[in-house]
Design a protein around this motif. Structure first.
Motif, short mmCIF file in Angstrom:
data_model
loop_
_atom_site.label_atom_id
_atom_site.label_comp_id
_atom_site.label_asym_id
_atom_site.label_seq_id
_atom_site.Cartn_x
_atom_site.Cartn_y
_atom_site.Cartn_z
N UNK A 157 -21.57 58.93 -5.65
CA UNK A 157 -22.97 58.98 -6.05
C UNK A 157 -23.85 59.60 -4.98
N UNK A 158 -23.55 59.34 -3.70
CA UNK A 158 -24.37 59.90 -2.63
C UNK A 158 -24.32 61.42 -2.63
N UNK A 159 -23.11 61.93 -2.84
CA UNK A 159 -22.97 63.39 -2.87
C UNK A 159 -23.68 63.97 -4.10
N UNK A 160 -23.61 63.24 -5.19
CA UNK A 160 -24.31 63.69 -6.40
C UNK A 160 -25.80 63.79 -6.15
N UNK A 161 -26.36 62.78 -5.43
CA UNK A 161 -27.80 62.80 -5.16
C UNK A 161 -28.20 63.99 -4.30
N UNK A 162 -27.36 64.32 -3.35
CA UNK A 162 -27.69 65.46 -2.47
C UNK A 162 -27.62 66.77 -3.24
N UNK A 163 -26.56 66.92 -4.02
CA UNK A 163 -26.35 68.19 -4.73
C UNK A 163 -27.34 68.38 -5.88
N UNK A 164 -27.94 67.29 -6.35
CA UNK A 164 -28.91 67.43 -7.42
C UNK A 164 -30.12 68.23 -6.98
N UNK A 165 -30.42 68.18 -5.70
CA UNK A 165 -31.57 68.93 -5.17
C UNK A 165 -31.26 70.41 -4.99
N UNK A 166 -29.98 70.81 -5.17
CA UNK A 166 -29.59 72.21 -4.95
C UNK A 166 -29.55 73.01 -6.24
N UNK A 167 -29.76 72.33 -7.35
CA UNK A 167 -29.63 73.03 -8.65
C UNK A 167 -30.66 74.15 -8.76
N UNK A 168 -31.89 73.86 -8.39
CA UNK A 168 -32.94 74.88 -8.51
C UNK A 168 -32.67 76.06 -7.60
N UNK A 169 -32.17 75.80 -6.39
CA UNK A 169 -31.87 76.89 -5.46
C UNK A 169 -30.76 77.78 -6.01
N UNK A 170 -29.73 77.18 -6.59
CA UNK A 170 -28.64 77.96 -7.18
C UNK A 170 -29.12 78.76 -8.39
N UNK A 171 -30.04 78.19 -9.17
CA UNK A 171 -30.58 78.90 -10.33
C UNK A 171 -31.38 80.12 -9.88
N UNK A 172 -32.11 79.98 -8.76
CA UNK A 172 -32.86 81.14 -8.24
C UNK A 172 -31.92 82.21 -7.71
N UNK A 173 -30.77 81.79 -7.17
CA UNK A 173 -29.83 82.78 -6.66
C UNK A 173 -29.08 83.47 -7.80
N UNK A 174 -28.61 82.66 -8.76
CA UNK A 174 -27.89 83.20 -9.92
C UNK A 174 -28.88 83.42 -11.07
N UNK A 175 -29.84 84.27 -10.81
CA UNK A 175 -30.92 84.48 -11.79
C UNK A 175 -30.44 85.36 -12.95
N UNK A 176 -31.15 85.22 -14.06
CA UNK A 176 -30.81 86.01 -15.25
C UNK A 176 -29.98 85.25 -16.27
N UNK A 177 -29.73 83.94 -16.02
CA UNK A 177 -28.90 83.16 -16.95
C UNK A 177 -29.70 82.86 -18.22
N UNK A 178 -29.07 83.11 -19.40
CA UNK A 178 -29.73 82.81 -20.67
C UNK A 178 -29.55 81.36 -21.08
N UNK A 179 -28.39 80.77 -20.67
CA UNK A 179 -28.09 79.38 -21.03
C UNK A 179 -27.67 78.65 -19.76
N UNK A 180 -28.22 77.45 -19.54
CA UNK A 180 -27.86 76.60 -18.40
C UNK A 180 -27.27 75.31 -18.94
N UNK A 181 -26.08 74.97 -18.48
CA UNK A 181 -25.39 73.78 -18.97
C UNK A 181 -25.08 72.87 -17.79
N UNK A 182 -25.49 71.61 -17.89
CA UNK A 182 -25.15 70.59 -16.90
C UNK A 182 -23.96 69.82 -17.42
N UNK A 183 -22.82 69.98 -16.83
CA UNK A 183 -21.57 69.41 -17.36
C UNK A 183 -20.95 68.45 -16.34
N UNK A 184 -20.31 67.36 -16.90
CA UNK A 184 -19.61 66.39 -16.06
C UNK A 184 -18.17 66.18 -16.53
N UNK A 185 -17.88 66.60 -17.72
CA UNK A 185 -16.54 66.39 -18.28
C UNK A 185 -16.08 67.68 -18.95
#
Length: 434
Positions: free
Chosen positions: A91-119
Protein backbone atom coordinates in the motif's frame (compact mmCIF):
# COMPACT_ATOMS: atom_id res chain seq x y z
CA UNK A 1 8.76 12.42 -4.14
CA UNK A 2 8.41 13.28 -7.86
CA UNK A 3 9.03 10.77 -10.59
CA UNK A 4 12.43 10.95 -12.30
CA UNK A 5 12.25 10.84 -16.11
CA UNK A 6 15.65 12.42 -16.82
CA UNK A 7 17.93 9.57 -15.77
CA UNK A 8 16.84 7.28 -18.65
CA UNK A 9 15.33 10.09 -20.71
CA UNK A 10 16.82 9.22 -24.14
CA UNK A 11 15.63 5.58 -24.01
CA UNK A 12 12.17 6.59 -22.82
CA UNK A 13 11.75 9.24 -25.50
CA UNK A 14 12.99 6.91 -28.25
CA UNK A 15 10.50 4.16 -27.29
CA UNK A 16 7.64 6.67 -27.11
CA UNK A 17 8.43 8.07 -30.56
CA UNK A 18 8.55 4.60 -32.08
CA UNK A 19 5.04 3.84 -30.81
CA UNK A 20 3.69 7.18 -32.05
CA UNK A 21 5.28 6.79 -35.48
CA UNK A 22 2.74 5.02 -37.74
CA UNK A 23 5.50 3.84 -40.07
CA UNK A 24 7.25 1.98 -37.24
CA UNK A 25 6.43 -1.65 -36.53
CA UNK A 26 6.67 -1.05 -32.76
CA UNK A 27 3.14 -0.53 -31.50
CA UNK A 28 3.58 -0.76 -27.72
CA UNK A 29 6.11 0.17 -24.98
CA UNK A 30 6.12 -0.75 -21.29
CA UNK A 31 7.74 1.43 -18.58
CA UNK A 32 8.42 0.68 -14.87
CA UNK A 33 10.55 1.78 -11.88
CA UNK A 34 14.19 0.86 -11.11
CA UNK A 35 13.83 -1.13 -7.89
CA UNK A 36 12.19 0.90 -5.11
CA UNK A 37 13.41 4.22 -6.51
CA UNK A 38 11.39 6.80 -8.44
CA UNK A 39 13.50 6.48 -11.60
CA UNK A 40 11.49 5.35 -14.68
CA UNK A 41 13.13 2.92 -17.11
CA UNK A 42 12.05 1.10 -20.30
CA UNK A 43 10.90 -2.40 -19.39
CA UNK A 44 9.98 -3.78 -22.84
CA UNK A 45 8.62 -2.86 -26.28
CA UNK A 46 7.18 -4.86 -29.17
CA UNK A 47 4.97 -5.05 -32.25
CA UNK A 48 2.48 -7.75 -31.14
CA UNK A 49 -0.28 -5.39 -30.06
CA UNK A 50 -2.43 -5.67 -26.94
CA UNK A 51 -2.15 -9.47 -26.75
CA UNK A 52 1.63 -9.30 -26.42
CA UNK A 53 1.50 -6.29 -24.09
CA UNK A 54 -0.85 -7.96 -21.59
CA UNK A 55 1.53 -10.89 -21.18
CA UNK A 56 4.34 -8.55 -20.04
CA UNK A 57 2.40 -7.00 -17.18
CA UNK A 58 3.71 -8.01 -13.72
CA UNK A 59 1.35 -8.29 -10.76
CA UNK A 60 4.10 -7.28 -8.28
CA UNK A 61 5.05 -4.00 -9.95
CA UNK A 62 3.69 -0.58 -10.86
CA UNK A 63 3.97 -0.17 -14.64
CA UNK A 64 2.90 2.24 -17.40
CA UNK A 65 1.98 0.93 -20.89
CA UNK A 66 1.54 2.99 -24.05
CA UNK A 67 -0.07 1.16 -27.02
CA UNK A 68 -1.17 2.02 -30.57
CA UNK A 69 -4.38 0.31 -31.72
CA UNK A 70 -6.72 0.70 -34.67
CA UNK A 71 -10.13 2.25 -34.06
CA UNK A 72 -12.75 -0.38 -34.99
CA UNK A 73 -15.17 2.31 -36.17
CA UNK A 74 -13.00 4.64 -38.21
CA UNK A 75 -9.88 2.54 -38.78
CA UNK A 76 -7.69 5.38 -37.54
CA UNK A 77 -4.81 4.78 -35.10
CA UNK A 78 -5.68 5.40 -31.47
CA UNK A 79 -3.38 5.46 -28.44
CA UNK A 80 -4.11 3.81 -25.14
CA UNK A 81 -2.35 4.60 -21.80
CA UNK A 82 -2.59 1.87 -19.16
CA UNK A 83 -1.65 2.69 -15.52
CA UNK A 84 -0.95 -0.78 -14.14
CA UNK A 85 -0.76 -1.34 -10.36
CA UNK A 86 -0.24 -5.00 -9.55
CA UNK A 87 -2.12 -6.68 -6.73
CA UNK A 88 1.16 -7.63 -5.03
CA UNK A 89 2.37 -4.04 -4.61
CA UNK A 90 2.26 -2.86 -0.97
CA UNK A 91 0.00 0.00 0.00
CA UNK A 92 2.83 2.44 0.76
CA UNK A 93 4.28 2.00 -2.70
CA UNK A 94 0.83 2.41 -4.20
CA UNK A 95 0.42 5.73 -2.39
CA UNK A 96 3.71 7.03 -3.72
CA UNK A 97 3.12 5.94 -7.29
CA UNK A 98 -0.38 7.41 -7.32
CA UNK A 99 1.20 10.86 -7.38
CA UNK A 100 3.17 9.95 -10.54
CA UNK A 101 0.20 9.24 -12.77
CA UNK A 102 -0.20 12.85 -13.91
CA UNK A 103 3.53 13.18 -14.64
CA UNK A 104 3.49 10.02 -16.77
CA UNK A 105 0.38 11.26 -18.62
CA UNK A 106 2.19 14.50 -19.46
CA UNK A 107 5.17 12.54 -20.74
CA UNK A 108 3.11 10.00 -22.72
CA UNK A 109 0.87 12.67 -24.19
CA UNK A 110 -1.62 12.08 -26.99
CA UNK A 111 -3.42 9.11 -25.38
CA UNK A 112 -7.08 8.81 -26.45
CA UNK A 113 -7.99 6.29 -23.73
CA UNK A 114 -6.54 6.02 -20.20
CA UNK A 115 -7.15 2.83 -18.24
CA UNK A 116 -6.33 2.30 -14.56
CA UNK A 117 -5.91 -1.46 -14.20
CA UNK A 118 -5.12 -3.75 -11.24
CA UNK A 119 -6.02 -7.17 -12.57
CA UNK A 120 -5.77 -9.04 -15.83
CA UNK A 121 -9.53 -8.63 -16.42
CA UNK A 122 -9.09 -4.89 -16.68
CA UNK A 123 -6.70 -5.18 -19.63
CA UNK A 124 -8.33 -7.85 -21.73
CA UNK A 125 -7.96 -6.88 -25.42
CA UNK A 126 -11.75 -7.00 -25.97
CA UNK A 127 -12.38 -4.70 -23.00
CA UNK A 128 -9.73 -2.27 -24.14
CA UNK A 129 -11.09 -2.16 -27.71
CA UNK A 130 -14.61 -1.56 -26.42
CA UNK A 131 -13.39 1.45 -24.49
CA UNK A 132 -11.57 2.69 -27.56
CA UNK A 133 -14.74 2.33 -29.64
CA UNK A 134 -16.79 4.19 -27.06
CA UNK A 135 -14.24 6.96 -26.88
CA UNK A 136 -14.40 7.44 -30.67
CA UNK A 137 -16.73 10.18 -31.98
CA UNK A 138 -17.93 8.09 -34.98
CA UNK A 139 -19.44 5.17 -33.13
CA UNK A 140 -22.47 4.61 -35.45
CA UNK A 141 -23.22 2.61 -38.60
CA UNK A 142 -24.57 4.80 -41.42
CA UNK A 143 -26.44 2.04 -43.26
CA UNK A 144 -28.17 0.82 -40.14
CA UNK A 145 -29.09 4.34 -39.13
CA UNK A 146 -30.55 5.13 -42.58
CA UNK A 147 -32.69 2.00 -42.77
CA UNK A 148 -34.20 2.50 -39.39
CA UNK A 149 -34.63 6.23 -39.57
CA UNK A 150 -38.24 6.07 -40.91
CA UNK A 151 -39.20 2.87 -39.22
CA UNK A 152 -42.00 3.13 -36.77
CA UNK A 153 -40.86 1.50 -33.63
CA UNK A 154 -44.01 2.21 -31.65
CA UNK A 155 -44.38 4.35 -28.63
CA UNK A 156 -41.17 5.62 -27.17
CA UNK A 157 -40.24 5.19 -23.54
CA UNK A 158 -39.87 7.95 -21.04
CA UNK A 159 -37.09 10.37 -21.56
CA UNK A 160 -34.28 9.79 -19.11
CA UNK A 161 -32.60 12.40 -16.89
CA UNK A 162 -29.23 12.92 -15.33
CA UNK A 163 -30.60 12.70 -11.83
CA UNK A 164 -29.05 10.00 -9.67
CA UNK A 165 -30.22 8.90 -6.32
CA UNK A 166 -27.77 9.29 -3.54
CA UNK A 167 -26.28 5.97 -2.53
CA UNK A 168 -25.01 5.87 1.02
CA UNK A 169 -22.74 2.89 0.39
CA UNK A 170 -20.98 4.61 -2.52
CA UNK A 171 -20.46 7.69 -0.40
CA UNK A 172 -18.98 5.53 2.33
CA UNK A 173 -16.67 3.88 -0.17
CA UNK A 174 -15.61 7.25 -1.48
CA UNK A 175 -14.86 8.35 2.07
CA UNK A 176 -12.94 5.16 2.70
CA UNK A 177 -10.96 5.88 -0.42
CA UNK A 178 -9.92 9.25 0.98
CA UNK A 179 -9.08 7.58 4.28
CA UNK A 180 -7.04 5.00 2.41
CA UNK A 181 -4.88 7.62 0.80
CA UNK A 182 -4.42 9.43 4.12
CA UNK A 183 -3.41 6.14 5.72
CA UNK A 184 -1.02 5.48 2.84
CA UNK A 185 0.57 8.89 3.35
CA UNK A 186 0.97 8.20 7.07
CA UNK A 187 2.58 4.87 6.36
CA UNK A 188 4.87 6.50 3.84
CA UNK A 189 5.89 9.14 6.38
CA UNK A 190 6.49 6.43 8.95
CA UNK A 191 8.62 4.54 6.46
CA UNK A 192 10.64 7.67 5.75
CA UNK A 193 11.21 8.23 9.46
CA UNK A 194 12.35 4.65 9.87
CA UNK A 195 14.75 5.06 6.96
CA UNK A 196 16.09 8.29 8.47
CA UNK A 197 16.44 6.52 11.82
CA UNK A 198 18.31 3.62 10.26
CA UNK A 199 20.51 6.02 8.33
CA UNK A 200 21.27 7.92 11.55
CA UNK A 201 22.12 4.69 13.37
CA UNK A 202 24.39 3.62 10.53
CA UNK A 203 26.07 7.03 10.58
CA UNK A 204 26.60 6.82 14.35
CA UNK A 205 27.94 3.29 14.00
CA UNK A 206 30.38 4.44 11.31
CA UNK A 207 31.36 7.39 13.51
CA UNK A 208 32.03 5.10 16.47
CA UNK A 209 34.09 2.77 14.29
CA UNK A 210 36.04 5.72 12.94
CA UNK A 211 36.76 7.04 16.45
CA UNK A 212 37.83 3.58 17.64
CA UNK A 213 40.10 3.23 14.62
CA UNK A 214 41.61 6.67 15.20
CA UNK A 215 42.13 5.89 18.91
CA UNK A 216 43.94 2.65 18.04
CA UNK A 217 46.08 4.43 15.46
CA UNK A 218 46.90 7.17 17.98
CA UNK A 219 47.87 4.56 20.58
CA UNK A 220 50.10 2.81 18.06
CA UNK A 221 51.70 6.15 17.11
CA UNK A 222 52.32 6.97 20.78
CA UNK A 223 53.87 3.56 21.30
CA UNK A 224 56.14 3.99 18.29
CA UNK A 225 57.09 7.50 19.43
CA UNK A 226 57.95 6.25 22.92
CA UNK A 227 60.03 3.41 21.52
CA UNK A 228 61.84 5.83 19.22
CA UNK A 229 62.42 8.29 22.08
CA UNK A 230 63.77 5.44 24.24
CA UNK A 231 66.16 4.39 21.48
CA UNK A 232 67.32 7.98 21.03
CA UNK A 233 67.83 8.35 24.81
CA UNK A 234 69.85 5.14 24.95
CA UNK A 235 71.92 6.32 22.00
CA UNK A 236 72.56 9.66 23.74
CA UNK A 237 73.59 7.91 26.96
CA UNK A 238 75.92 5.64 25.02
CA UNK A 239 77.46 8.63 23.21
CA UNK A 240 77.86 10.53 26.50
CA UNK A 241 79.53 7.51 28.06
CA UNK A 242 81.86 7.24 25.08
CA UNK A 243 82.66 10.95 25.35
CA UNK A 244 83.38 10.64 29.09
CA UNK A 245 85.64 7.66 28.49
CA UNK A 246 87.36 9.52 25.66
CA UNK A 247 87.90 12.58 27.88
CA UNK A 248 89.24 10.43 30.70
CA UNK A 249 91.65 8.70 28.34
CA UNK A 250 92.71 12.06 26.91
CA UNK A 251 93.19 13.44 30.41
CA UNK A 252 95.28 10.45 31.43
CA UNK A 253 97.35 10.75 28.26
CA UNK A 254 97.82 14.47 28.93
CA UNK A 255 98.85 13.81 32.54
CA UNK A 256 101.33 11.17 31.41
CA UNK A 257 102.68 13.57 28.81
CA UNK A 258 102.96 16.36 31.38
CA UNK A 259 104.76 14.07 33.82
CA UNK A 260 107.13 12.98 31.05
CA UNK A 261 107.83 16.59 30.05
CA UNK A 262 108.30 17.59 33.71
CA UNK A 263 110.75 14.73 34.21
CA UNK A 264 112.60 15.77 31.07
CA UNK A 265 112.76 19.41 32.20
CA UNK A 266 113.91 18.34 35.65
CA UNK A 267 116.60 16.16 34.13
CA UNK A 268 117.71 19.04 31.94
CA UNK A 269 117.84 21.43 34.95
CA UNK A 270 119.76 18.86 36.97
CA UNK A 271 122.23 18.39 34.14
CA UNK A 272 122.71 22.16 33.92
CA UNK A 273 123.05 22.55 37.71
CA UNK A 274 125.55 19.68 38.07
CA UNK A 275 128.11 21.57 36.02
CA UNK A 276 127.57 24.69 38.14
CA UNK A 277 127.72 22.65 41.35
CA UNK A 278 130.98 21.01 40.30
CA UNK A 279 132.50 24.38 39.49
CA UNK A 280 131.37 25.76 42.87
CA UNK A 281 132.63 22.63 44.66
CA UNK A 282 136.06 22.98 43.09
CA UNK A 283 136.33 26.50 44.49
CA UNK A 284 134.94 25.72 47.94
CA UNK A 285 137.06 22.62 48.34
CA UNK A 286 140.16 24.83 48.31
CA UNK A 287 139.16 26.45 51.61
CA UNK A 288 141.12 25.31 54.68
CA UNK A 289 138.49 26.04 57.33
CA UNK A 290 134.98 24.57 57.72
CA UNK A 291 132.89 27.28 59.42
CA UNK A 292 130.42 24.74 60.74
CA UNK A 293 133.11 22.91 62.68
CA UNK A 294 134.49 26.14 64.06
CA UNK A 295 131.02 27.17 65.14
CA UNK A 296 130.42 23.85 66.89
CA UNK A 297 133.80 23.95 68.68
CA UNK A 298 133.22 27.49 69.94
CA UNK A 299 129.83 26.48 71.32
CA UNK A 300 131.43 23.57 73.17
CA UNK A 301 134.06 25.92 74.57
CA UNK A 302 136.97 24.26 72.76
CA UNK A 303 139.59 26.50 71.17
CA UNK A 304 141.18 24.81 68.27
CA UNK A 305 144.97 24.89 68.30
CA UNK A 306 147.18 25.43 65.37
CA UNK A 307 148.17 21.83 65.20
CA UNK A 308 144.80 20.16 65.58
CA UNK A 309 142.65 22.73 63.76
CA UNK A 310 140.51 20.68 61.44
CA UNK A 311 140.41 21.51 57.83
CA UNK A 312 137.06 22.74 56.60
CA UNK A 313 135.35 19.97 54.69
CA UNK A 314 134.28 20.70 51.21
CA UNK A 315 130.60 21.55 50.89
CA UNK A 316 128.55 18.61 49.69
CA UNK A 317 128.30 18.28 45.95
CA UNK A 318 126.71 15.78 43.65
CA UNK A 319 129.02 13.15 42.33
CA UNK A 320 130.12 14.02 38.80
CA UNK A 321 128.44 12.05 36.06
CA UNK A 322 128.42 11.79 32.36
CA UNK A 323 126.33 14.97 31.96
CA UNK A 324 128.99 17.42 33.29
CA UNK A 325 131.52 16.31 30.68
CA UNK A 326 134.19 15.64 33.36
CA UNK A 327 135.72 12.18 33.80
CA UNK A 328 136.28 10.54 37.15
CA UNK A 329 140.06 10.65 36.59
CA UNK A 330 140.03 14.44 36.22
CA UNK A 331 137.88 14.70 39.34
CA UNK A 332 140.37 12.68 41.44
CA UNK A 333 143.27 14.83 40.22
CA UNK A 334 141.33 17.92 41.24
CA UNK A 335 140.80 16.51 44.74
CA UNK A 336 144.51 15.70 45.20
CA UNK A 337 145.46 19.21 44.08
CA UNK A 338 143.02 20.70 46.56
CA UNK A 339 144.43 18.65 49.47
CA UNK A 340 147.98 19.75 48.69
CA UNK A 341 146.91 23.39 48.70
CA UNK A 342 145.25 22.92 52.08
CA UNK A 343 148.42 21.42 53.56
CA UNK A 344 150.53 24.33 52.30
CA UNK A 345 148.39 26.96 54.09
CA UNK A 346 149.87 28.15 57.37
CA UNK A 347 148.30 27.41 60.80
CA UNK A 348 148.22 31.09 61.60
CA UNK A 349 146.09 31.82 58.61
CA UNK A 350 143.77 29.02 59.64
CA UNK A 351 143.42 30.45 63.12
CA UNK A 352 142.69 33.91 61.80
CA UNK A 353 140.06 32.55 59.45
CA UNK A 354 138.46 30.50 62.23
CA UNK A 355 138.26 33.47 64.56
CA UNK A 356 136.81 35.68 61.85
CA UNK A 357 134.20 33.14 60.99
CA UNK A 358 133.31 32.58 64.64
CA UNK A 359 132.98 36.30 65.25
CA UNK A 360 130.75 36.61 62.24
CA UNK A 361 128.58 33.74 63.43
CA UNK A 362 128.31 35.24 66.91
CA UNK A 363 127.36 38.57 65.44
CA UNK A 364 124.66 36.96 63.32
CA UNK A 365 123.35 35.03 66.30
CA UNK A 366 123.08 38.21 68.33
CA UNK A 367 120.31 39.35 66.00
CA UNK A 368 117.58 36.73 65.80
CA UNK A 369 115.46 36.99 62.65
CA UNK A 370 111.90 35.71 62.76
CA UNK A 371 110.14 34.10 59.79
CA UNK A 372 107.67 36.94 59.76
CA UNK A 373 110.43 39.52 59.28
CA UNK A 374 112.11 37.42 56.63
CA UNK A 375 108.92 36.97 54.73
CA UNK A 376 108.84 40.73 54.16
CA UNK A 377 112.49 41.10 53.09
CA UNK A 378 115.88 39.48 52.94
CA UNK A 379 117.72 37.43 50.37
CA UNK A 380 115.97 34.50 48.69
CA UNK A 381 117.28 31.63 46.59
CA UNK A 382 115.87 28.73 44.56
CA UNK A 383 117.08 25.16 45.16
CA UNK A 384 118.88 23.66 42.16
CA UNK A 385 118.70 20.11 43.49
CA UNK A 386 117.62 18.30 46.66
CA UNK A 387 119.62 18.34 49.93
CA UNK A 388 119.06 16.33 53.13
CA UNK A 389 120.20 17.83 56.48
CA UNK A 390 123.00 15.99 58.29
CA UNK A 391 121.85 17.23 61.77
CA UNK A 392 119.56 19.79 63.46
CA UNK A 393 121.77 22.74 62.45
CA UNK A 394 121.03 22.19 58.77
CA UNK A 395 117.86 22.34 56.66
CA UNK A 396 116.51 20.07 53.92
CA UNK A 397 114.91 21.06 50.63
CA UNK A 398 113.88 19.75 47.20
CA UNK A 399 114.61 21.19 43.75
CA UNK A 400 112.76 24.40 42.80
CA UNK A 401 111.87 25.19 46.43
CA UNK A 402 112.51 28.73 47.73
CA UNK A 403 114.85 29.43 50.72
CA UNK A 404 114.11 32.82 52.38
CA UNK A 405 115.89 35.07 54.89
CA UNK A 406 119.33 33.93 53.75
CA UNK A 407 122.43 34.93 55.79
CA UNK A 408 125.66 34.58 53.82
CA UNK A 409 127.93 33.54 56.72
CA UNK A 410 130.49 32.05 54.34
CA UNK A 411 131.12 31.63 50.64
CA UNK A 412 130.38 27.91 50.86
CA UNK A 413 127.73 27.82 53.61
CA UNK A 414 124.67 30.00 54.08
CA UNK A 415 121.82 30.06 56.61
CA UNK A 416 118.12 30.56 55.92
CA UNK A 417 114.50 29.36 56.29
CA UNK A 418 113.34 26.24 54.50
CA UNK A 419 109.81 26.04 52.99
CA UNK A 420 108.72 24.20 56.17
CA UNK A 421 109.90 27.12 58.33
CA UNK A 422 113.06 25.49 59.76
CA UNK A 423 116.13 27.72 60.15
CA UNK A 424 119.61 26.31 59.54
CA UNK A 425 122.67 26.05 57.33
CA UNK A 426 122.85 24.69 53.80
CA UNK A 427 125.54 24.56 51.06
CA UNK A 428 125.53 27.69 48.89
CA UNK A 429 126.38 25.80 45.72
CA UNK A 430 123.04 23.92 45.98
CA UNK A 431 120.95 27.05 45.42
CA UNK A 432 120.64 29.90 42.97
CA UNK A 433 120.08 33.44 44.26
CA UNK A 434 116.97 35.17 42.98
Amino acid sequence: MAVNLSKNGPALTSAYKEVVDEKSNTNWALFTYEGNSNDIRLAEKGDGGLEELVEELNSGKVMYAFCRVEDPNSGLPKYVLINWTGEGVNDARKGICANHVSSMANFLKGAHVTINARADEDVEPEVVMQKVAKASGANYNFHKEASSRFHDSGPQGPVGSVYQKTNAMSEIKRTNKDTFWAQAEKEEEKRRQEERHRAEEERQQLERERKDREAKEAAQRDKRDKERASQIEQQKKYQQQQEVESREQGKKSWEVQQETQAAQRKAVRRGESVEKANEAASLISQRAVNPREVFKQRERGITPSDSDAPHAPASPQPEPGVDDGQSRYEYEEQEEFTKEQQKEESPAANTIIQEAVYDQVEENRSHEVTPVELSHGGICARALYDYQAADDTEISFDPDEIITGIEMIDEGWWRGFSPEGHFGMFPANYVERI
